[in-house]
Design a protein around this motif. Sequence first.
Motif, PDB file in Angstrom:
ATOM      1  N   TRP A  89       4.924   3.028  -6.999  1.00  0.00           N
ATOM      2  CA  TRP A  89       3.489   2.790  -7.008  1.00  0.00           C
ATOM      3  C   TRP A  89       2.998   2.916  -8.297  1.00  0.00           C
ATOM      4  CZ3 TRP A  89       6.133   4.218  -2.930  1.00  0.00           C
ATOM      5  CH2 TRP A  89       5.661   3.822  -1.738  1.00  0.00           C
ATOM      6  N   GLN A  90       3.900   2.741  -9.399  1.00  0.00           N
ATOM      7  CA  GLN A  90       3.380   2.809 -10.951  1.00  0.00           C
ATOM      8  C   GLN A  90       2.340   1.762 -11.057  1.00  0.00           C
ATOM      9  OE1 GLN A  90       4.219   6.125 -11.400  1.00  0.00           O
ATOM     10  NE2 GLN A  90       4.256   5.507 -13.417  1.00  0.00           N
ATOM     11  N   SER A  91       1.273   2.148 -11.707  1.00  0.00           N
ATOM     12  CA  SER A  91       0.128   1.086 -11.860  1.00  0.00           C
ATOM     13  C   SER A  91      -0.590   0.855 -10.647  1.00  0.00           C
ATOM     14  CB  SER A  91       0.565  -0.060 -12.532  1.00  0.00           C
ATOM     15  OG  SER A  91       1.037   0.251 -13.835  1.00  0.00           O
ATOM     16  N   TYR A  92      -0.478   1.478  -9.625  1.00  0.00           N
ATOM     17  CA  TYR A  92      -1.019   1.327  -8.321  1.00  0.00           C
ATOM     18  C   TYR A  92      -1.367   2.840  -7.777  1.00  0.00           C
ATOM     19  CZ  TYR A  92       0.762  -3.385  -8.595  1.00  0.00           C
ATOM     20  OH  TYR A  92       1.029  -4.643  -9.039  1.00  0.00           O
ATOM     21  N   CYS A  93      -2.162   3.701  -8.520  1.00  0.00           N
ATOM     22  CA  CYS A  93      -2.530   5.058  -8.063  1.00  0.00           C
ATOM     23  C   CYS A  93      -3.596   4.915  -6.916  1.00  0.00           C
ATOM     24  CB  CYS A  93      -2.874   5.781  -9.214  1.00  0.00           C
ATOM     25  SG  CYS A  93      -4.565   5.069  -9.889  1.00  0.00           S
ATOM     26  N   GLU A  94      -4.267   4.193  -6.982  1.00  0.00           N
ATOM     27  CA  GLU A  94      -5.372   3.908  -6.035  1.00  0.00           C
ATOM     28  C   GLU A  94      -4.600   3.293  -4.395  1.00  0.00           C
ATOM     29  OE1 GLU A  94      -8.707   4.206  -3.572  1.00  0.00           O
ATOM     30  OE2 GLU A  94      -8.524   4.837  -5.585  1.00  0.00           O
ATOM     31  N   LYS A  95      -3.621   2.500  -4.512  1.00  0.00           N
ATOM     32  CA  LYS A  95      -3.159   2.060  -3.581  1.00  0.00           C
ATOM     33  C   LYS A  95      -2.369   3.228  -2.868  1.00  0.00           C
ATOM     34  CE  LYS A  95       0.094  -1.379  -1.820  1.00  0.00           C
ATOM     35  NZ  LYS A  95       0.861  -2.579  -1.965  1.00  0.00           N
ATOM     36  N   ALA A  96      -1.471   4.222  -3.845  1.00  0.00           N
ATOM     37  CA  ALA A  96      -0.787   5.398  -3.241  1.00  0.00           C
ATOM     38  C   ALA A  96      -1.601   6.450  -2.572  1.00  0.00           C
ATOM     39  CB  ALA A  96      -0.232   5.955  -4.527  1.00  0.00           C
ATOM     40  N   ALA A  97      -2.925   6.369  -3.122  1.00  0.00           N
ATOM     41  CA  ALA A  97      -3.763   7.412  -2.631  1.00  0.00           C
ATOM     42  C   ALA A  97      -4.202   7.013  -1.185  1.00  0.00           C
ATOM     43  CB  ALA A  97      -4.804   7.807  -3.586  1.00  0.00           C
ATOM     44  N   GLU A  98      -4.622   5.821  -1.271  1.00  0.00           N
ATOM     45  CA  GLU A  98      -4.876   5.025   0.192  1.00  0.00           C
ATOM     46  C   GLU A  98      -3.696   5.091   1.087  1.00  0.00           C
ATOM     47  OE1 GLU A  98      -6.955   1.538  -0.249  1.00  0.00           O
ATOM     48  OE2 GLU A  98      -8.277   2.189  -1.856  1.00  0.00           O
ATOM     49  N   ASN A  99      -2.666   4.636   0.744  1.00  0.00           N
ATOM     50  CA  ASN A  99      -1.468   4.800   1.610  1.00  0.00           C
ATOM     51  C   ASN A  99      -1.265   6.232   2.361  1.00  0.00           C
ATOM     52  OD1 ASN A  99       0.769   2.293   0.110  1.00  0.00           O
ATOM     53  ND2 ASN A  99      -1.210   2.224   0.984  1.00  0.00           N
ATOM     54  N   ALA A 100      -1.517   7.140   1.404  1.00  0.00           N
ATOM     55  CA  ALA A 100      -1.302   8.631   1.780  1.00  0.00           C
ATOM     56  C   ALA A 100      -1.946   8.910   2.957  1.00  0.00           C
ATOM     57  CB  ALA A 100      -1.388   9.455   0.417  1.00  0.00           C
ATOM     58  N   TYR A 101      -3.241   8.282   3.177  1.00  0.00           N
ATOM     59  CA  TYR A 101      -4.023   8.354   3.915  1.00  0.00           C
ATOM     60  C   TYR A 101      -4.068   7.671   5.283  1.00  0.00           C
ATOM     61  CZ  TYR A 101      -6.507  12.463   2.774  1.00  0.00           C
ATOM     62  OH  TYR A 101      -7.126  13.814   2.303  1.00  0.00           O
ATOM     63  N   GLY A 102      -2.758   6.428   5.114  1.00  0.00           N
ATOM     64  CA  GLY A 102      -2.411   5.609   6.201  1.00  0.00           C
ATOM     65  C   GLY A 102      -3.384   4.393   5.931  1.00  0.00           C
ATOM     66  N   THR A 103      -3.914   3.921   4.688  1.00  0.00           N
ATOM     67  CA  THR A 103      -4.714   2.791   4.874  1.00  0.00           C
ATOM     68  C   THR A 103      -4.598   2.243   3.398  1.00  0.00           C
ATOM     69  OG1 THR A 103      -7.263   1.962   4.954  1.00  0.00           O
ATOM     70  CG2 THR A 103      -6.798   3.697   3.784  1.00  0.00           C
ATOM     71  N   THR A 104      -5.078   0.858   3.360  1.00  0.00           N
ATOM     72  CA  THR A 104      -4.897   0.364   1.988  1.00  0.00           C
ATOM     73  C   THR A 104      -5.948  -0.969   1.651  1.00  0.00           C
ATOM     74  OG1 THR A 104      -3.397  -0.454   0.502  1.00  0.00           O
ATOM     75  CG2 THR A 104      -3.283  -1.595   2.710  1.00  0.00           C
ATOM     76  N   GLY A 105      -6.073  -1.177   0.536  1.00  0.00           N
ATOM     77  CA  GLY A 105      -7.078  -2.314  -0.006  1.00  0.00           C
ATOM     78  C   GLY A 105      -8.731  -1.850   0.273  1.00  0.00           C
ATOM     79  N   VAL A 106      -8.963  -0.488   0.245  1.00  0.00           N
ATOM     80  CA  VAL A 106     -10.314  -0.208   0.443  1.00  0.00           C
ATOM     81  C   VAL A 106     -10.960  -0.237  -0.878  1.00  0.00           C
ATOM     82  CG1 VAL A 106     -12.053   1.502   0.828  1.00  0.00           C
ATOM     83  CG2 VAL A 106      -9.676   1.423   2.366  1.00  0.00           C
ATOM     84  N   TRP A 107     -10.488   0.318  -1.898  1.00  0.00           N
ATOM     85  CA  TRP A 107     -11.174   0.401  -3.410  1.00  0.00           C
ATOM     86  C   TRP A 107     -10.209  -0.312  -4.382  1.00  0.00           C
ATOM     87  CZ3 TRP A 107     -15.871   2.099  -3.188  1.00  0.00           C
ATOM     88  CH2 TRP A 107     -16.278   2.963  -2.475  1.00  0.00           C
ATOM     89  N   ALA A 108     -10.829  -1.157  -5.222  1.00  0.00           N
ATOM     90  CA  ALA A 108     -10.013  -1.839  -6.134  1.00  0.00           C
ATOM     91  C   ALA A 108      -9.313  -1.180  -7.109  1.00  0.00           C
ATOM     92  CB  ALA A 108     -10.705  -2.818  -6.869  1.00  0.00           C
TER      93      ALA A 108
END
Length: 176
Positions: A82-101
């Motif tokens: 998830w390096q360079s994808y911190c937002e994706k990791a944070a969203e994945n931690a909550y079971g979702t993805t693609g909410v914030w750019a």
Amino acid sequence: MRTTDLLSRVAKPAAVAALVAAAVIAAPAANASTGITAADVHPAAATFTELPSSTVSVDSAGDGTAAGAVAWYKAHMGSTGWQSYCEKAAENAYGTTGVWASANAHWNGASPKHTSGTPPLGSFVYWNISAYGHVGIADGSGGFYATSVNGAIGHGSATSYFSNYRGWTPAAVPHQ
């Protein structure tokens, strides 16, 4: 009819039947180490009972809860995926993805924003460290889990680990 035609018409179905029979015989009724049951192998033969919601507890990684978000990060400690994808990791931690750019977009769009105090367990913590920002999940004790902690998903004992700490927003499944 030629002998080869006859053999191919009889042999193929017989081979398929033999493979199916072997699979059914070899499949255990239940595999204690994996939890696989005969119903998993052949669901049409199974009966299922719905449990009342009062008997179901949810507390696993990525389940949409604060504890689940922390569990997700703990399960991925040391990962560099998830390096360079911190937002994706944070969203994945909550079971979702693609909410914030980006983390900056998340910070700008989320509310309420808090710039002081100890972030509660599972809340989002933000830093203004690049054009995209940085985000992680609070551990509830003043520390956090995030990408880029020593080059991987890791734990920082204080939000001062990164420079330019912005603050935090409450724990919740990300949404716009």
